[in-house]
Design a protein around this motif. Structure first.
Motif, PDB file in Angstrom:
ATOM      1  N   GLU A 138     155.753  99.520 -38.185  1.00 57.54           N
ATOM      2  CA  GLU A 138     154.470  99.806 -37.530  1.00 57.54           C
ATOM      3  C   GLU A 138     154.180 101.305 -37.553  1.00 57.54           C
ATOM      4  O   GLU A 138     153.042 101.722 -37.821  1.00 57.54           O
TER       5      GLU A 138
ATOM      6  N   ARG B 267     153.091 102.270 -41.033  1.00 58.42           N
ATOM      7  CA  ARG B 267     151.699 101.882 -41.298  1.00 58.42           C
ATOM      8  C   ARG B 267     150.734 102.866 -40.651  1.00 58.42           C
ATOM      9  O   ARG B 267     149.734 103.280 -41.269  1.00 58.42           O
ATOM     10  N   ASN B 268     151.031 103.248 -39.410  1.00 60.59           N
ATOM     11  CA  ASN B 268     150.153 104.203 -38.722  1.00 60.59           C
ATOM     12  C   ASN B 268     150.153 105.554 -39.423  1.00 60.59           C
ATOM     13  O   ASN B 268     149.109 106.220 -39.527  1.00 60.59           O
ATOM     14  N   ASP B 269     151.311 105.986 -39.913  1.00 64.66           N
ATOM     15  CA  ASP B 269     151.397 107.278 -40.598  1.00 64.66           C
ATOM     16  C   ASP B 269     150.658 107.253 -41.938  1.00 64.66           C
ATOM     17  O   ASP B 269     150.069 108.255 -42.353  1.00 64.66           O
ATOM     18  N   ILE B 270     150.689 106.122 -42.619  1.00 63.23           N
ATOM     19  CA  ILE B 270     149.927 105.993 -43.863  1.00 63.23           C
ATOM     20  C   ILE B 270     148.428 106.115 -43.577  1.00 63.23           C
ATOM     21  O   ILE B 270     147.691 106.813 -44.293  1.00 63.23           O
ATOM     22  N   GLN B 271     147.976 105.454 -42.517  1.00 66.89           N
ATOM     23  CA  GLN B 271     146.564 105.553 -42.146  1.00 66.89           C
ATOM     24  C   GLN B 271     146.185 106.985 -41.813  1.00 66.89           C
ATOM     25  O   GLN B 271     145.118 107.478 -42.212  1.00 66.89           O
ATOM     26  N   ALA B 272     147.078 107.679 -41.096  1.00 63.69           N
ATOM     27  CA  ALA B 272     146.807 109.081 -40.745  1.00 63.69           C
ATOM     28  C   ALA B 272     146.729 109.947 -41.992  1.00 63.69           C
ATOM     29  O   ALA B 272     145.844 110.809 -42.118  1.00 63.69           O
TER      30      ALA B 272
ATOM     31  N   LYS C 149     145.824 109.106 -44.943  1.00 62.50           N
ATOM     32  CA  LYS C 149     144.548 108.842 -45.612  1.00 62.50           C
ATOM     33  C   LYS C 149     143.399 109.553 -44.886  1.00 62.50           C
ATOM     34  O   LYS C 149     142.523 110.145 -45.527  1.00 62.50           O
ATOM     35  N   GLU C 150     143.437 109.520 -43.566  1.00 61.47           N
ATOM     36  CA  GLU C 150     142.381 110.164 -42.785  1.00 61.47           C
ATOM     37  C   GLU C 150     142.376 111.677 -42.974  1.00 61.47           C
ATOM     38  O   GLU C 150     141.313 112.313 -42.945  1.00 61.47           O
TER      39      GLU C 150
ATOM     40  N   LEU D 182     152.947  97.910 -47.893  1.00 60.38           N
ATOM     41  CA  LEU D 182     152.596  99.302 -47.638  1.00 60.38           C
ATOM     42  C   LEU D 182     151.845  99.910 -48.818  1.00 60.38           C
ATOM     43  O   LEU D 182     150.956 100.754 -48.631  1.00 60.38           O
TER      44      LEU D 182
ATOM     45  N   LEU E 119     148.390  98.832 -48.370  1.00 59.10           N
ATOM     46  CA  LEU E 119     147.763  99.581 -47.277  1.00 59.10           C
ATOM     47  C   LEU E 119     147.387 100.985 -47.733  1.00 59.10           C
ATOM     48  O   LEU E 119     146.334 101.517 -47.350  1.00 59.10           O
ATOM     49  N   ALA E 120     148.224 101.597 -48.546  1.00 56.15           N
ATOM     50  CA  ALA E 120     147.979 102.964 -49.009  1.00 56.15           C
ATOM     51  C   ALA E 120     146.819 103.046 -49.996  1.00 56.15           C
ATOM     52  O   ALA E 120     146.193 104.102 -50.136  1.00 56.15           O
TER      53      ALA E 120
END
Length: 255
Positions: A76, A79-84, A86-87, A112, A115-116
């Motif tokens: 989890e 996943r949150n770090d990948i989203q960050a 990207k942002e 992942l 997700l990336a």
């Protein structure tokens, strides 16, 4: 085969990211705590690096030091770090997941990678901890990752040249093999001409090749490198590697 050889420099500070760019590095891998092999950099570090560096930045997604078998809660966090990442406008993701059996965890890694997307994913040196490198190559290809960072299961690339060459040949046209592990100006030409790797990764002397994870170079400098004379030395170190690779890019033996 592409004519230009790519140099990725691993750093854990904005100072060194800027110095690497000044030295001509083609890409940055950004992480924290290189002495442990690297973990995910903070949101602040990602944001600042993006604000000061124009070349591509790939972010290490590793929630802790140690092995590469992760709990659901650690997944989890990843996943949150990948989203960050990207942002914050990062250009790529670096990660690796193994099963307890030391095989590549295809299912979780693939999730992942998806997700990336659209950022490319590098499967890092967890690959070198896997049970069988030839099988792991095929497994990583199944995940959809774009490249593999490897020293062929050895602390230094020079210790695994024949295996690296075999992996580069087997991966041709399917996935990139990026060589790492103690790569410096004394050995980079030999490594590239022997293995035909088109990408190389170095921490330019700021990490230990024996550390678990992405640490990939000999300790010729230390983590106190920053602005000033030490950053200038780092920049020169990178510039020397870039120059050597530039010469090799025109060599028929590595095309």
């Amino acid at each position: 085969m592409a004519n230009r050889l790519i140099l990725e420099i691993c750093v854990e500070s904005v100072d060194l990211a800027v110095a690497a760019e000044r030295g001509g590095a083609h890409r940055i891998e950004l992480c924290s705590d290189l002495s442990s092999g690297g973990i995910t950099p903070s949101a602040g570090l990602m944001r600042s690096a993006r604000g000061h560096v124009r070349i591509p930045i790939h972010i290490l997604i590793r929630p802790r030091a140690g092995n590469f078998c992760y709990s659901n809660l650690e997944l989890e966090i990843m996943r949150n770090d990948i989203q960050a990442a990207k942002e914050f406008g990062m250009d790529g993701i670096v990660l690796g997941i193994l099963q307890e059996s030391a095989h590549v965890d295809i299912e979780r890694t693939q999730a992942l990678v998806e997700l990336a997307h659209p950022l490319p994913v590098t499967f890092h040196r967890a690959f070198d901890d896997s049970e069988n490198l030839d099988r792991s190559l095929e497994d990583v290809i199944q995940t959809g990752a774009s490249r593999i960072l490897t020293s062929a299961g050895q602390p230094r690339a020079t210790d695994g040249l024949s295996t690296l060459a075999r992996l580069v040949h087997a991966a041709r046209e399917r996935i990139l093999i990026m060589a790492c592990g103690g790569i410096n100006s004394d050995n980079v030409a030999h490594i590239v001409t022997t293995t035909l790797a088109q990408e190389v990764h170095s921490s330019a002397g700021t990490s230990s090749p024996n550390s678990s994870g992405n640490g990939s170079d000999l300790t010729e400098a230390n983590n106190e490198v920053g602005f000033g004379p030490q950053a200038e030395l780092f920049e020169q170190y990178v510039a020397n590697l870039v120059s050597l690779l530039g010469n090799l890019s025109h060599d028929e033996h590595v095309r």
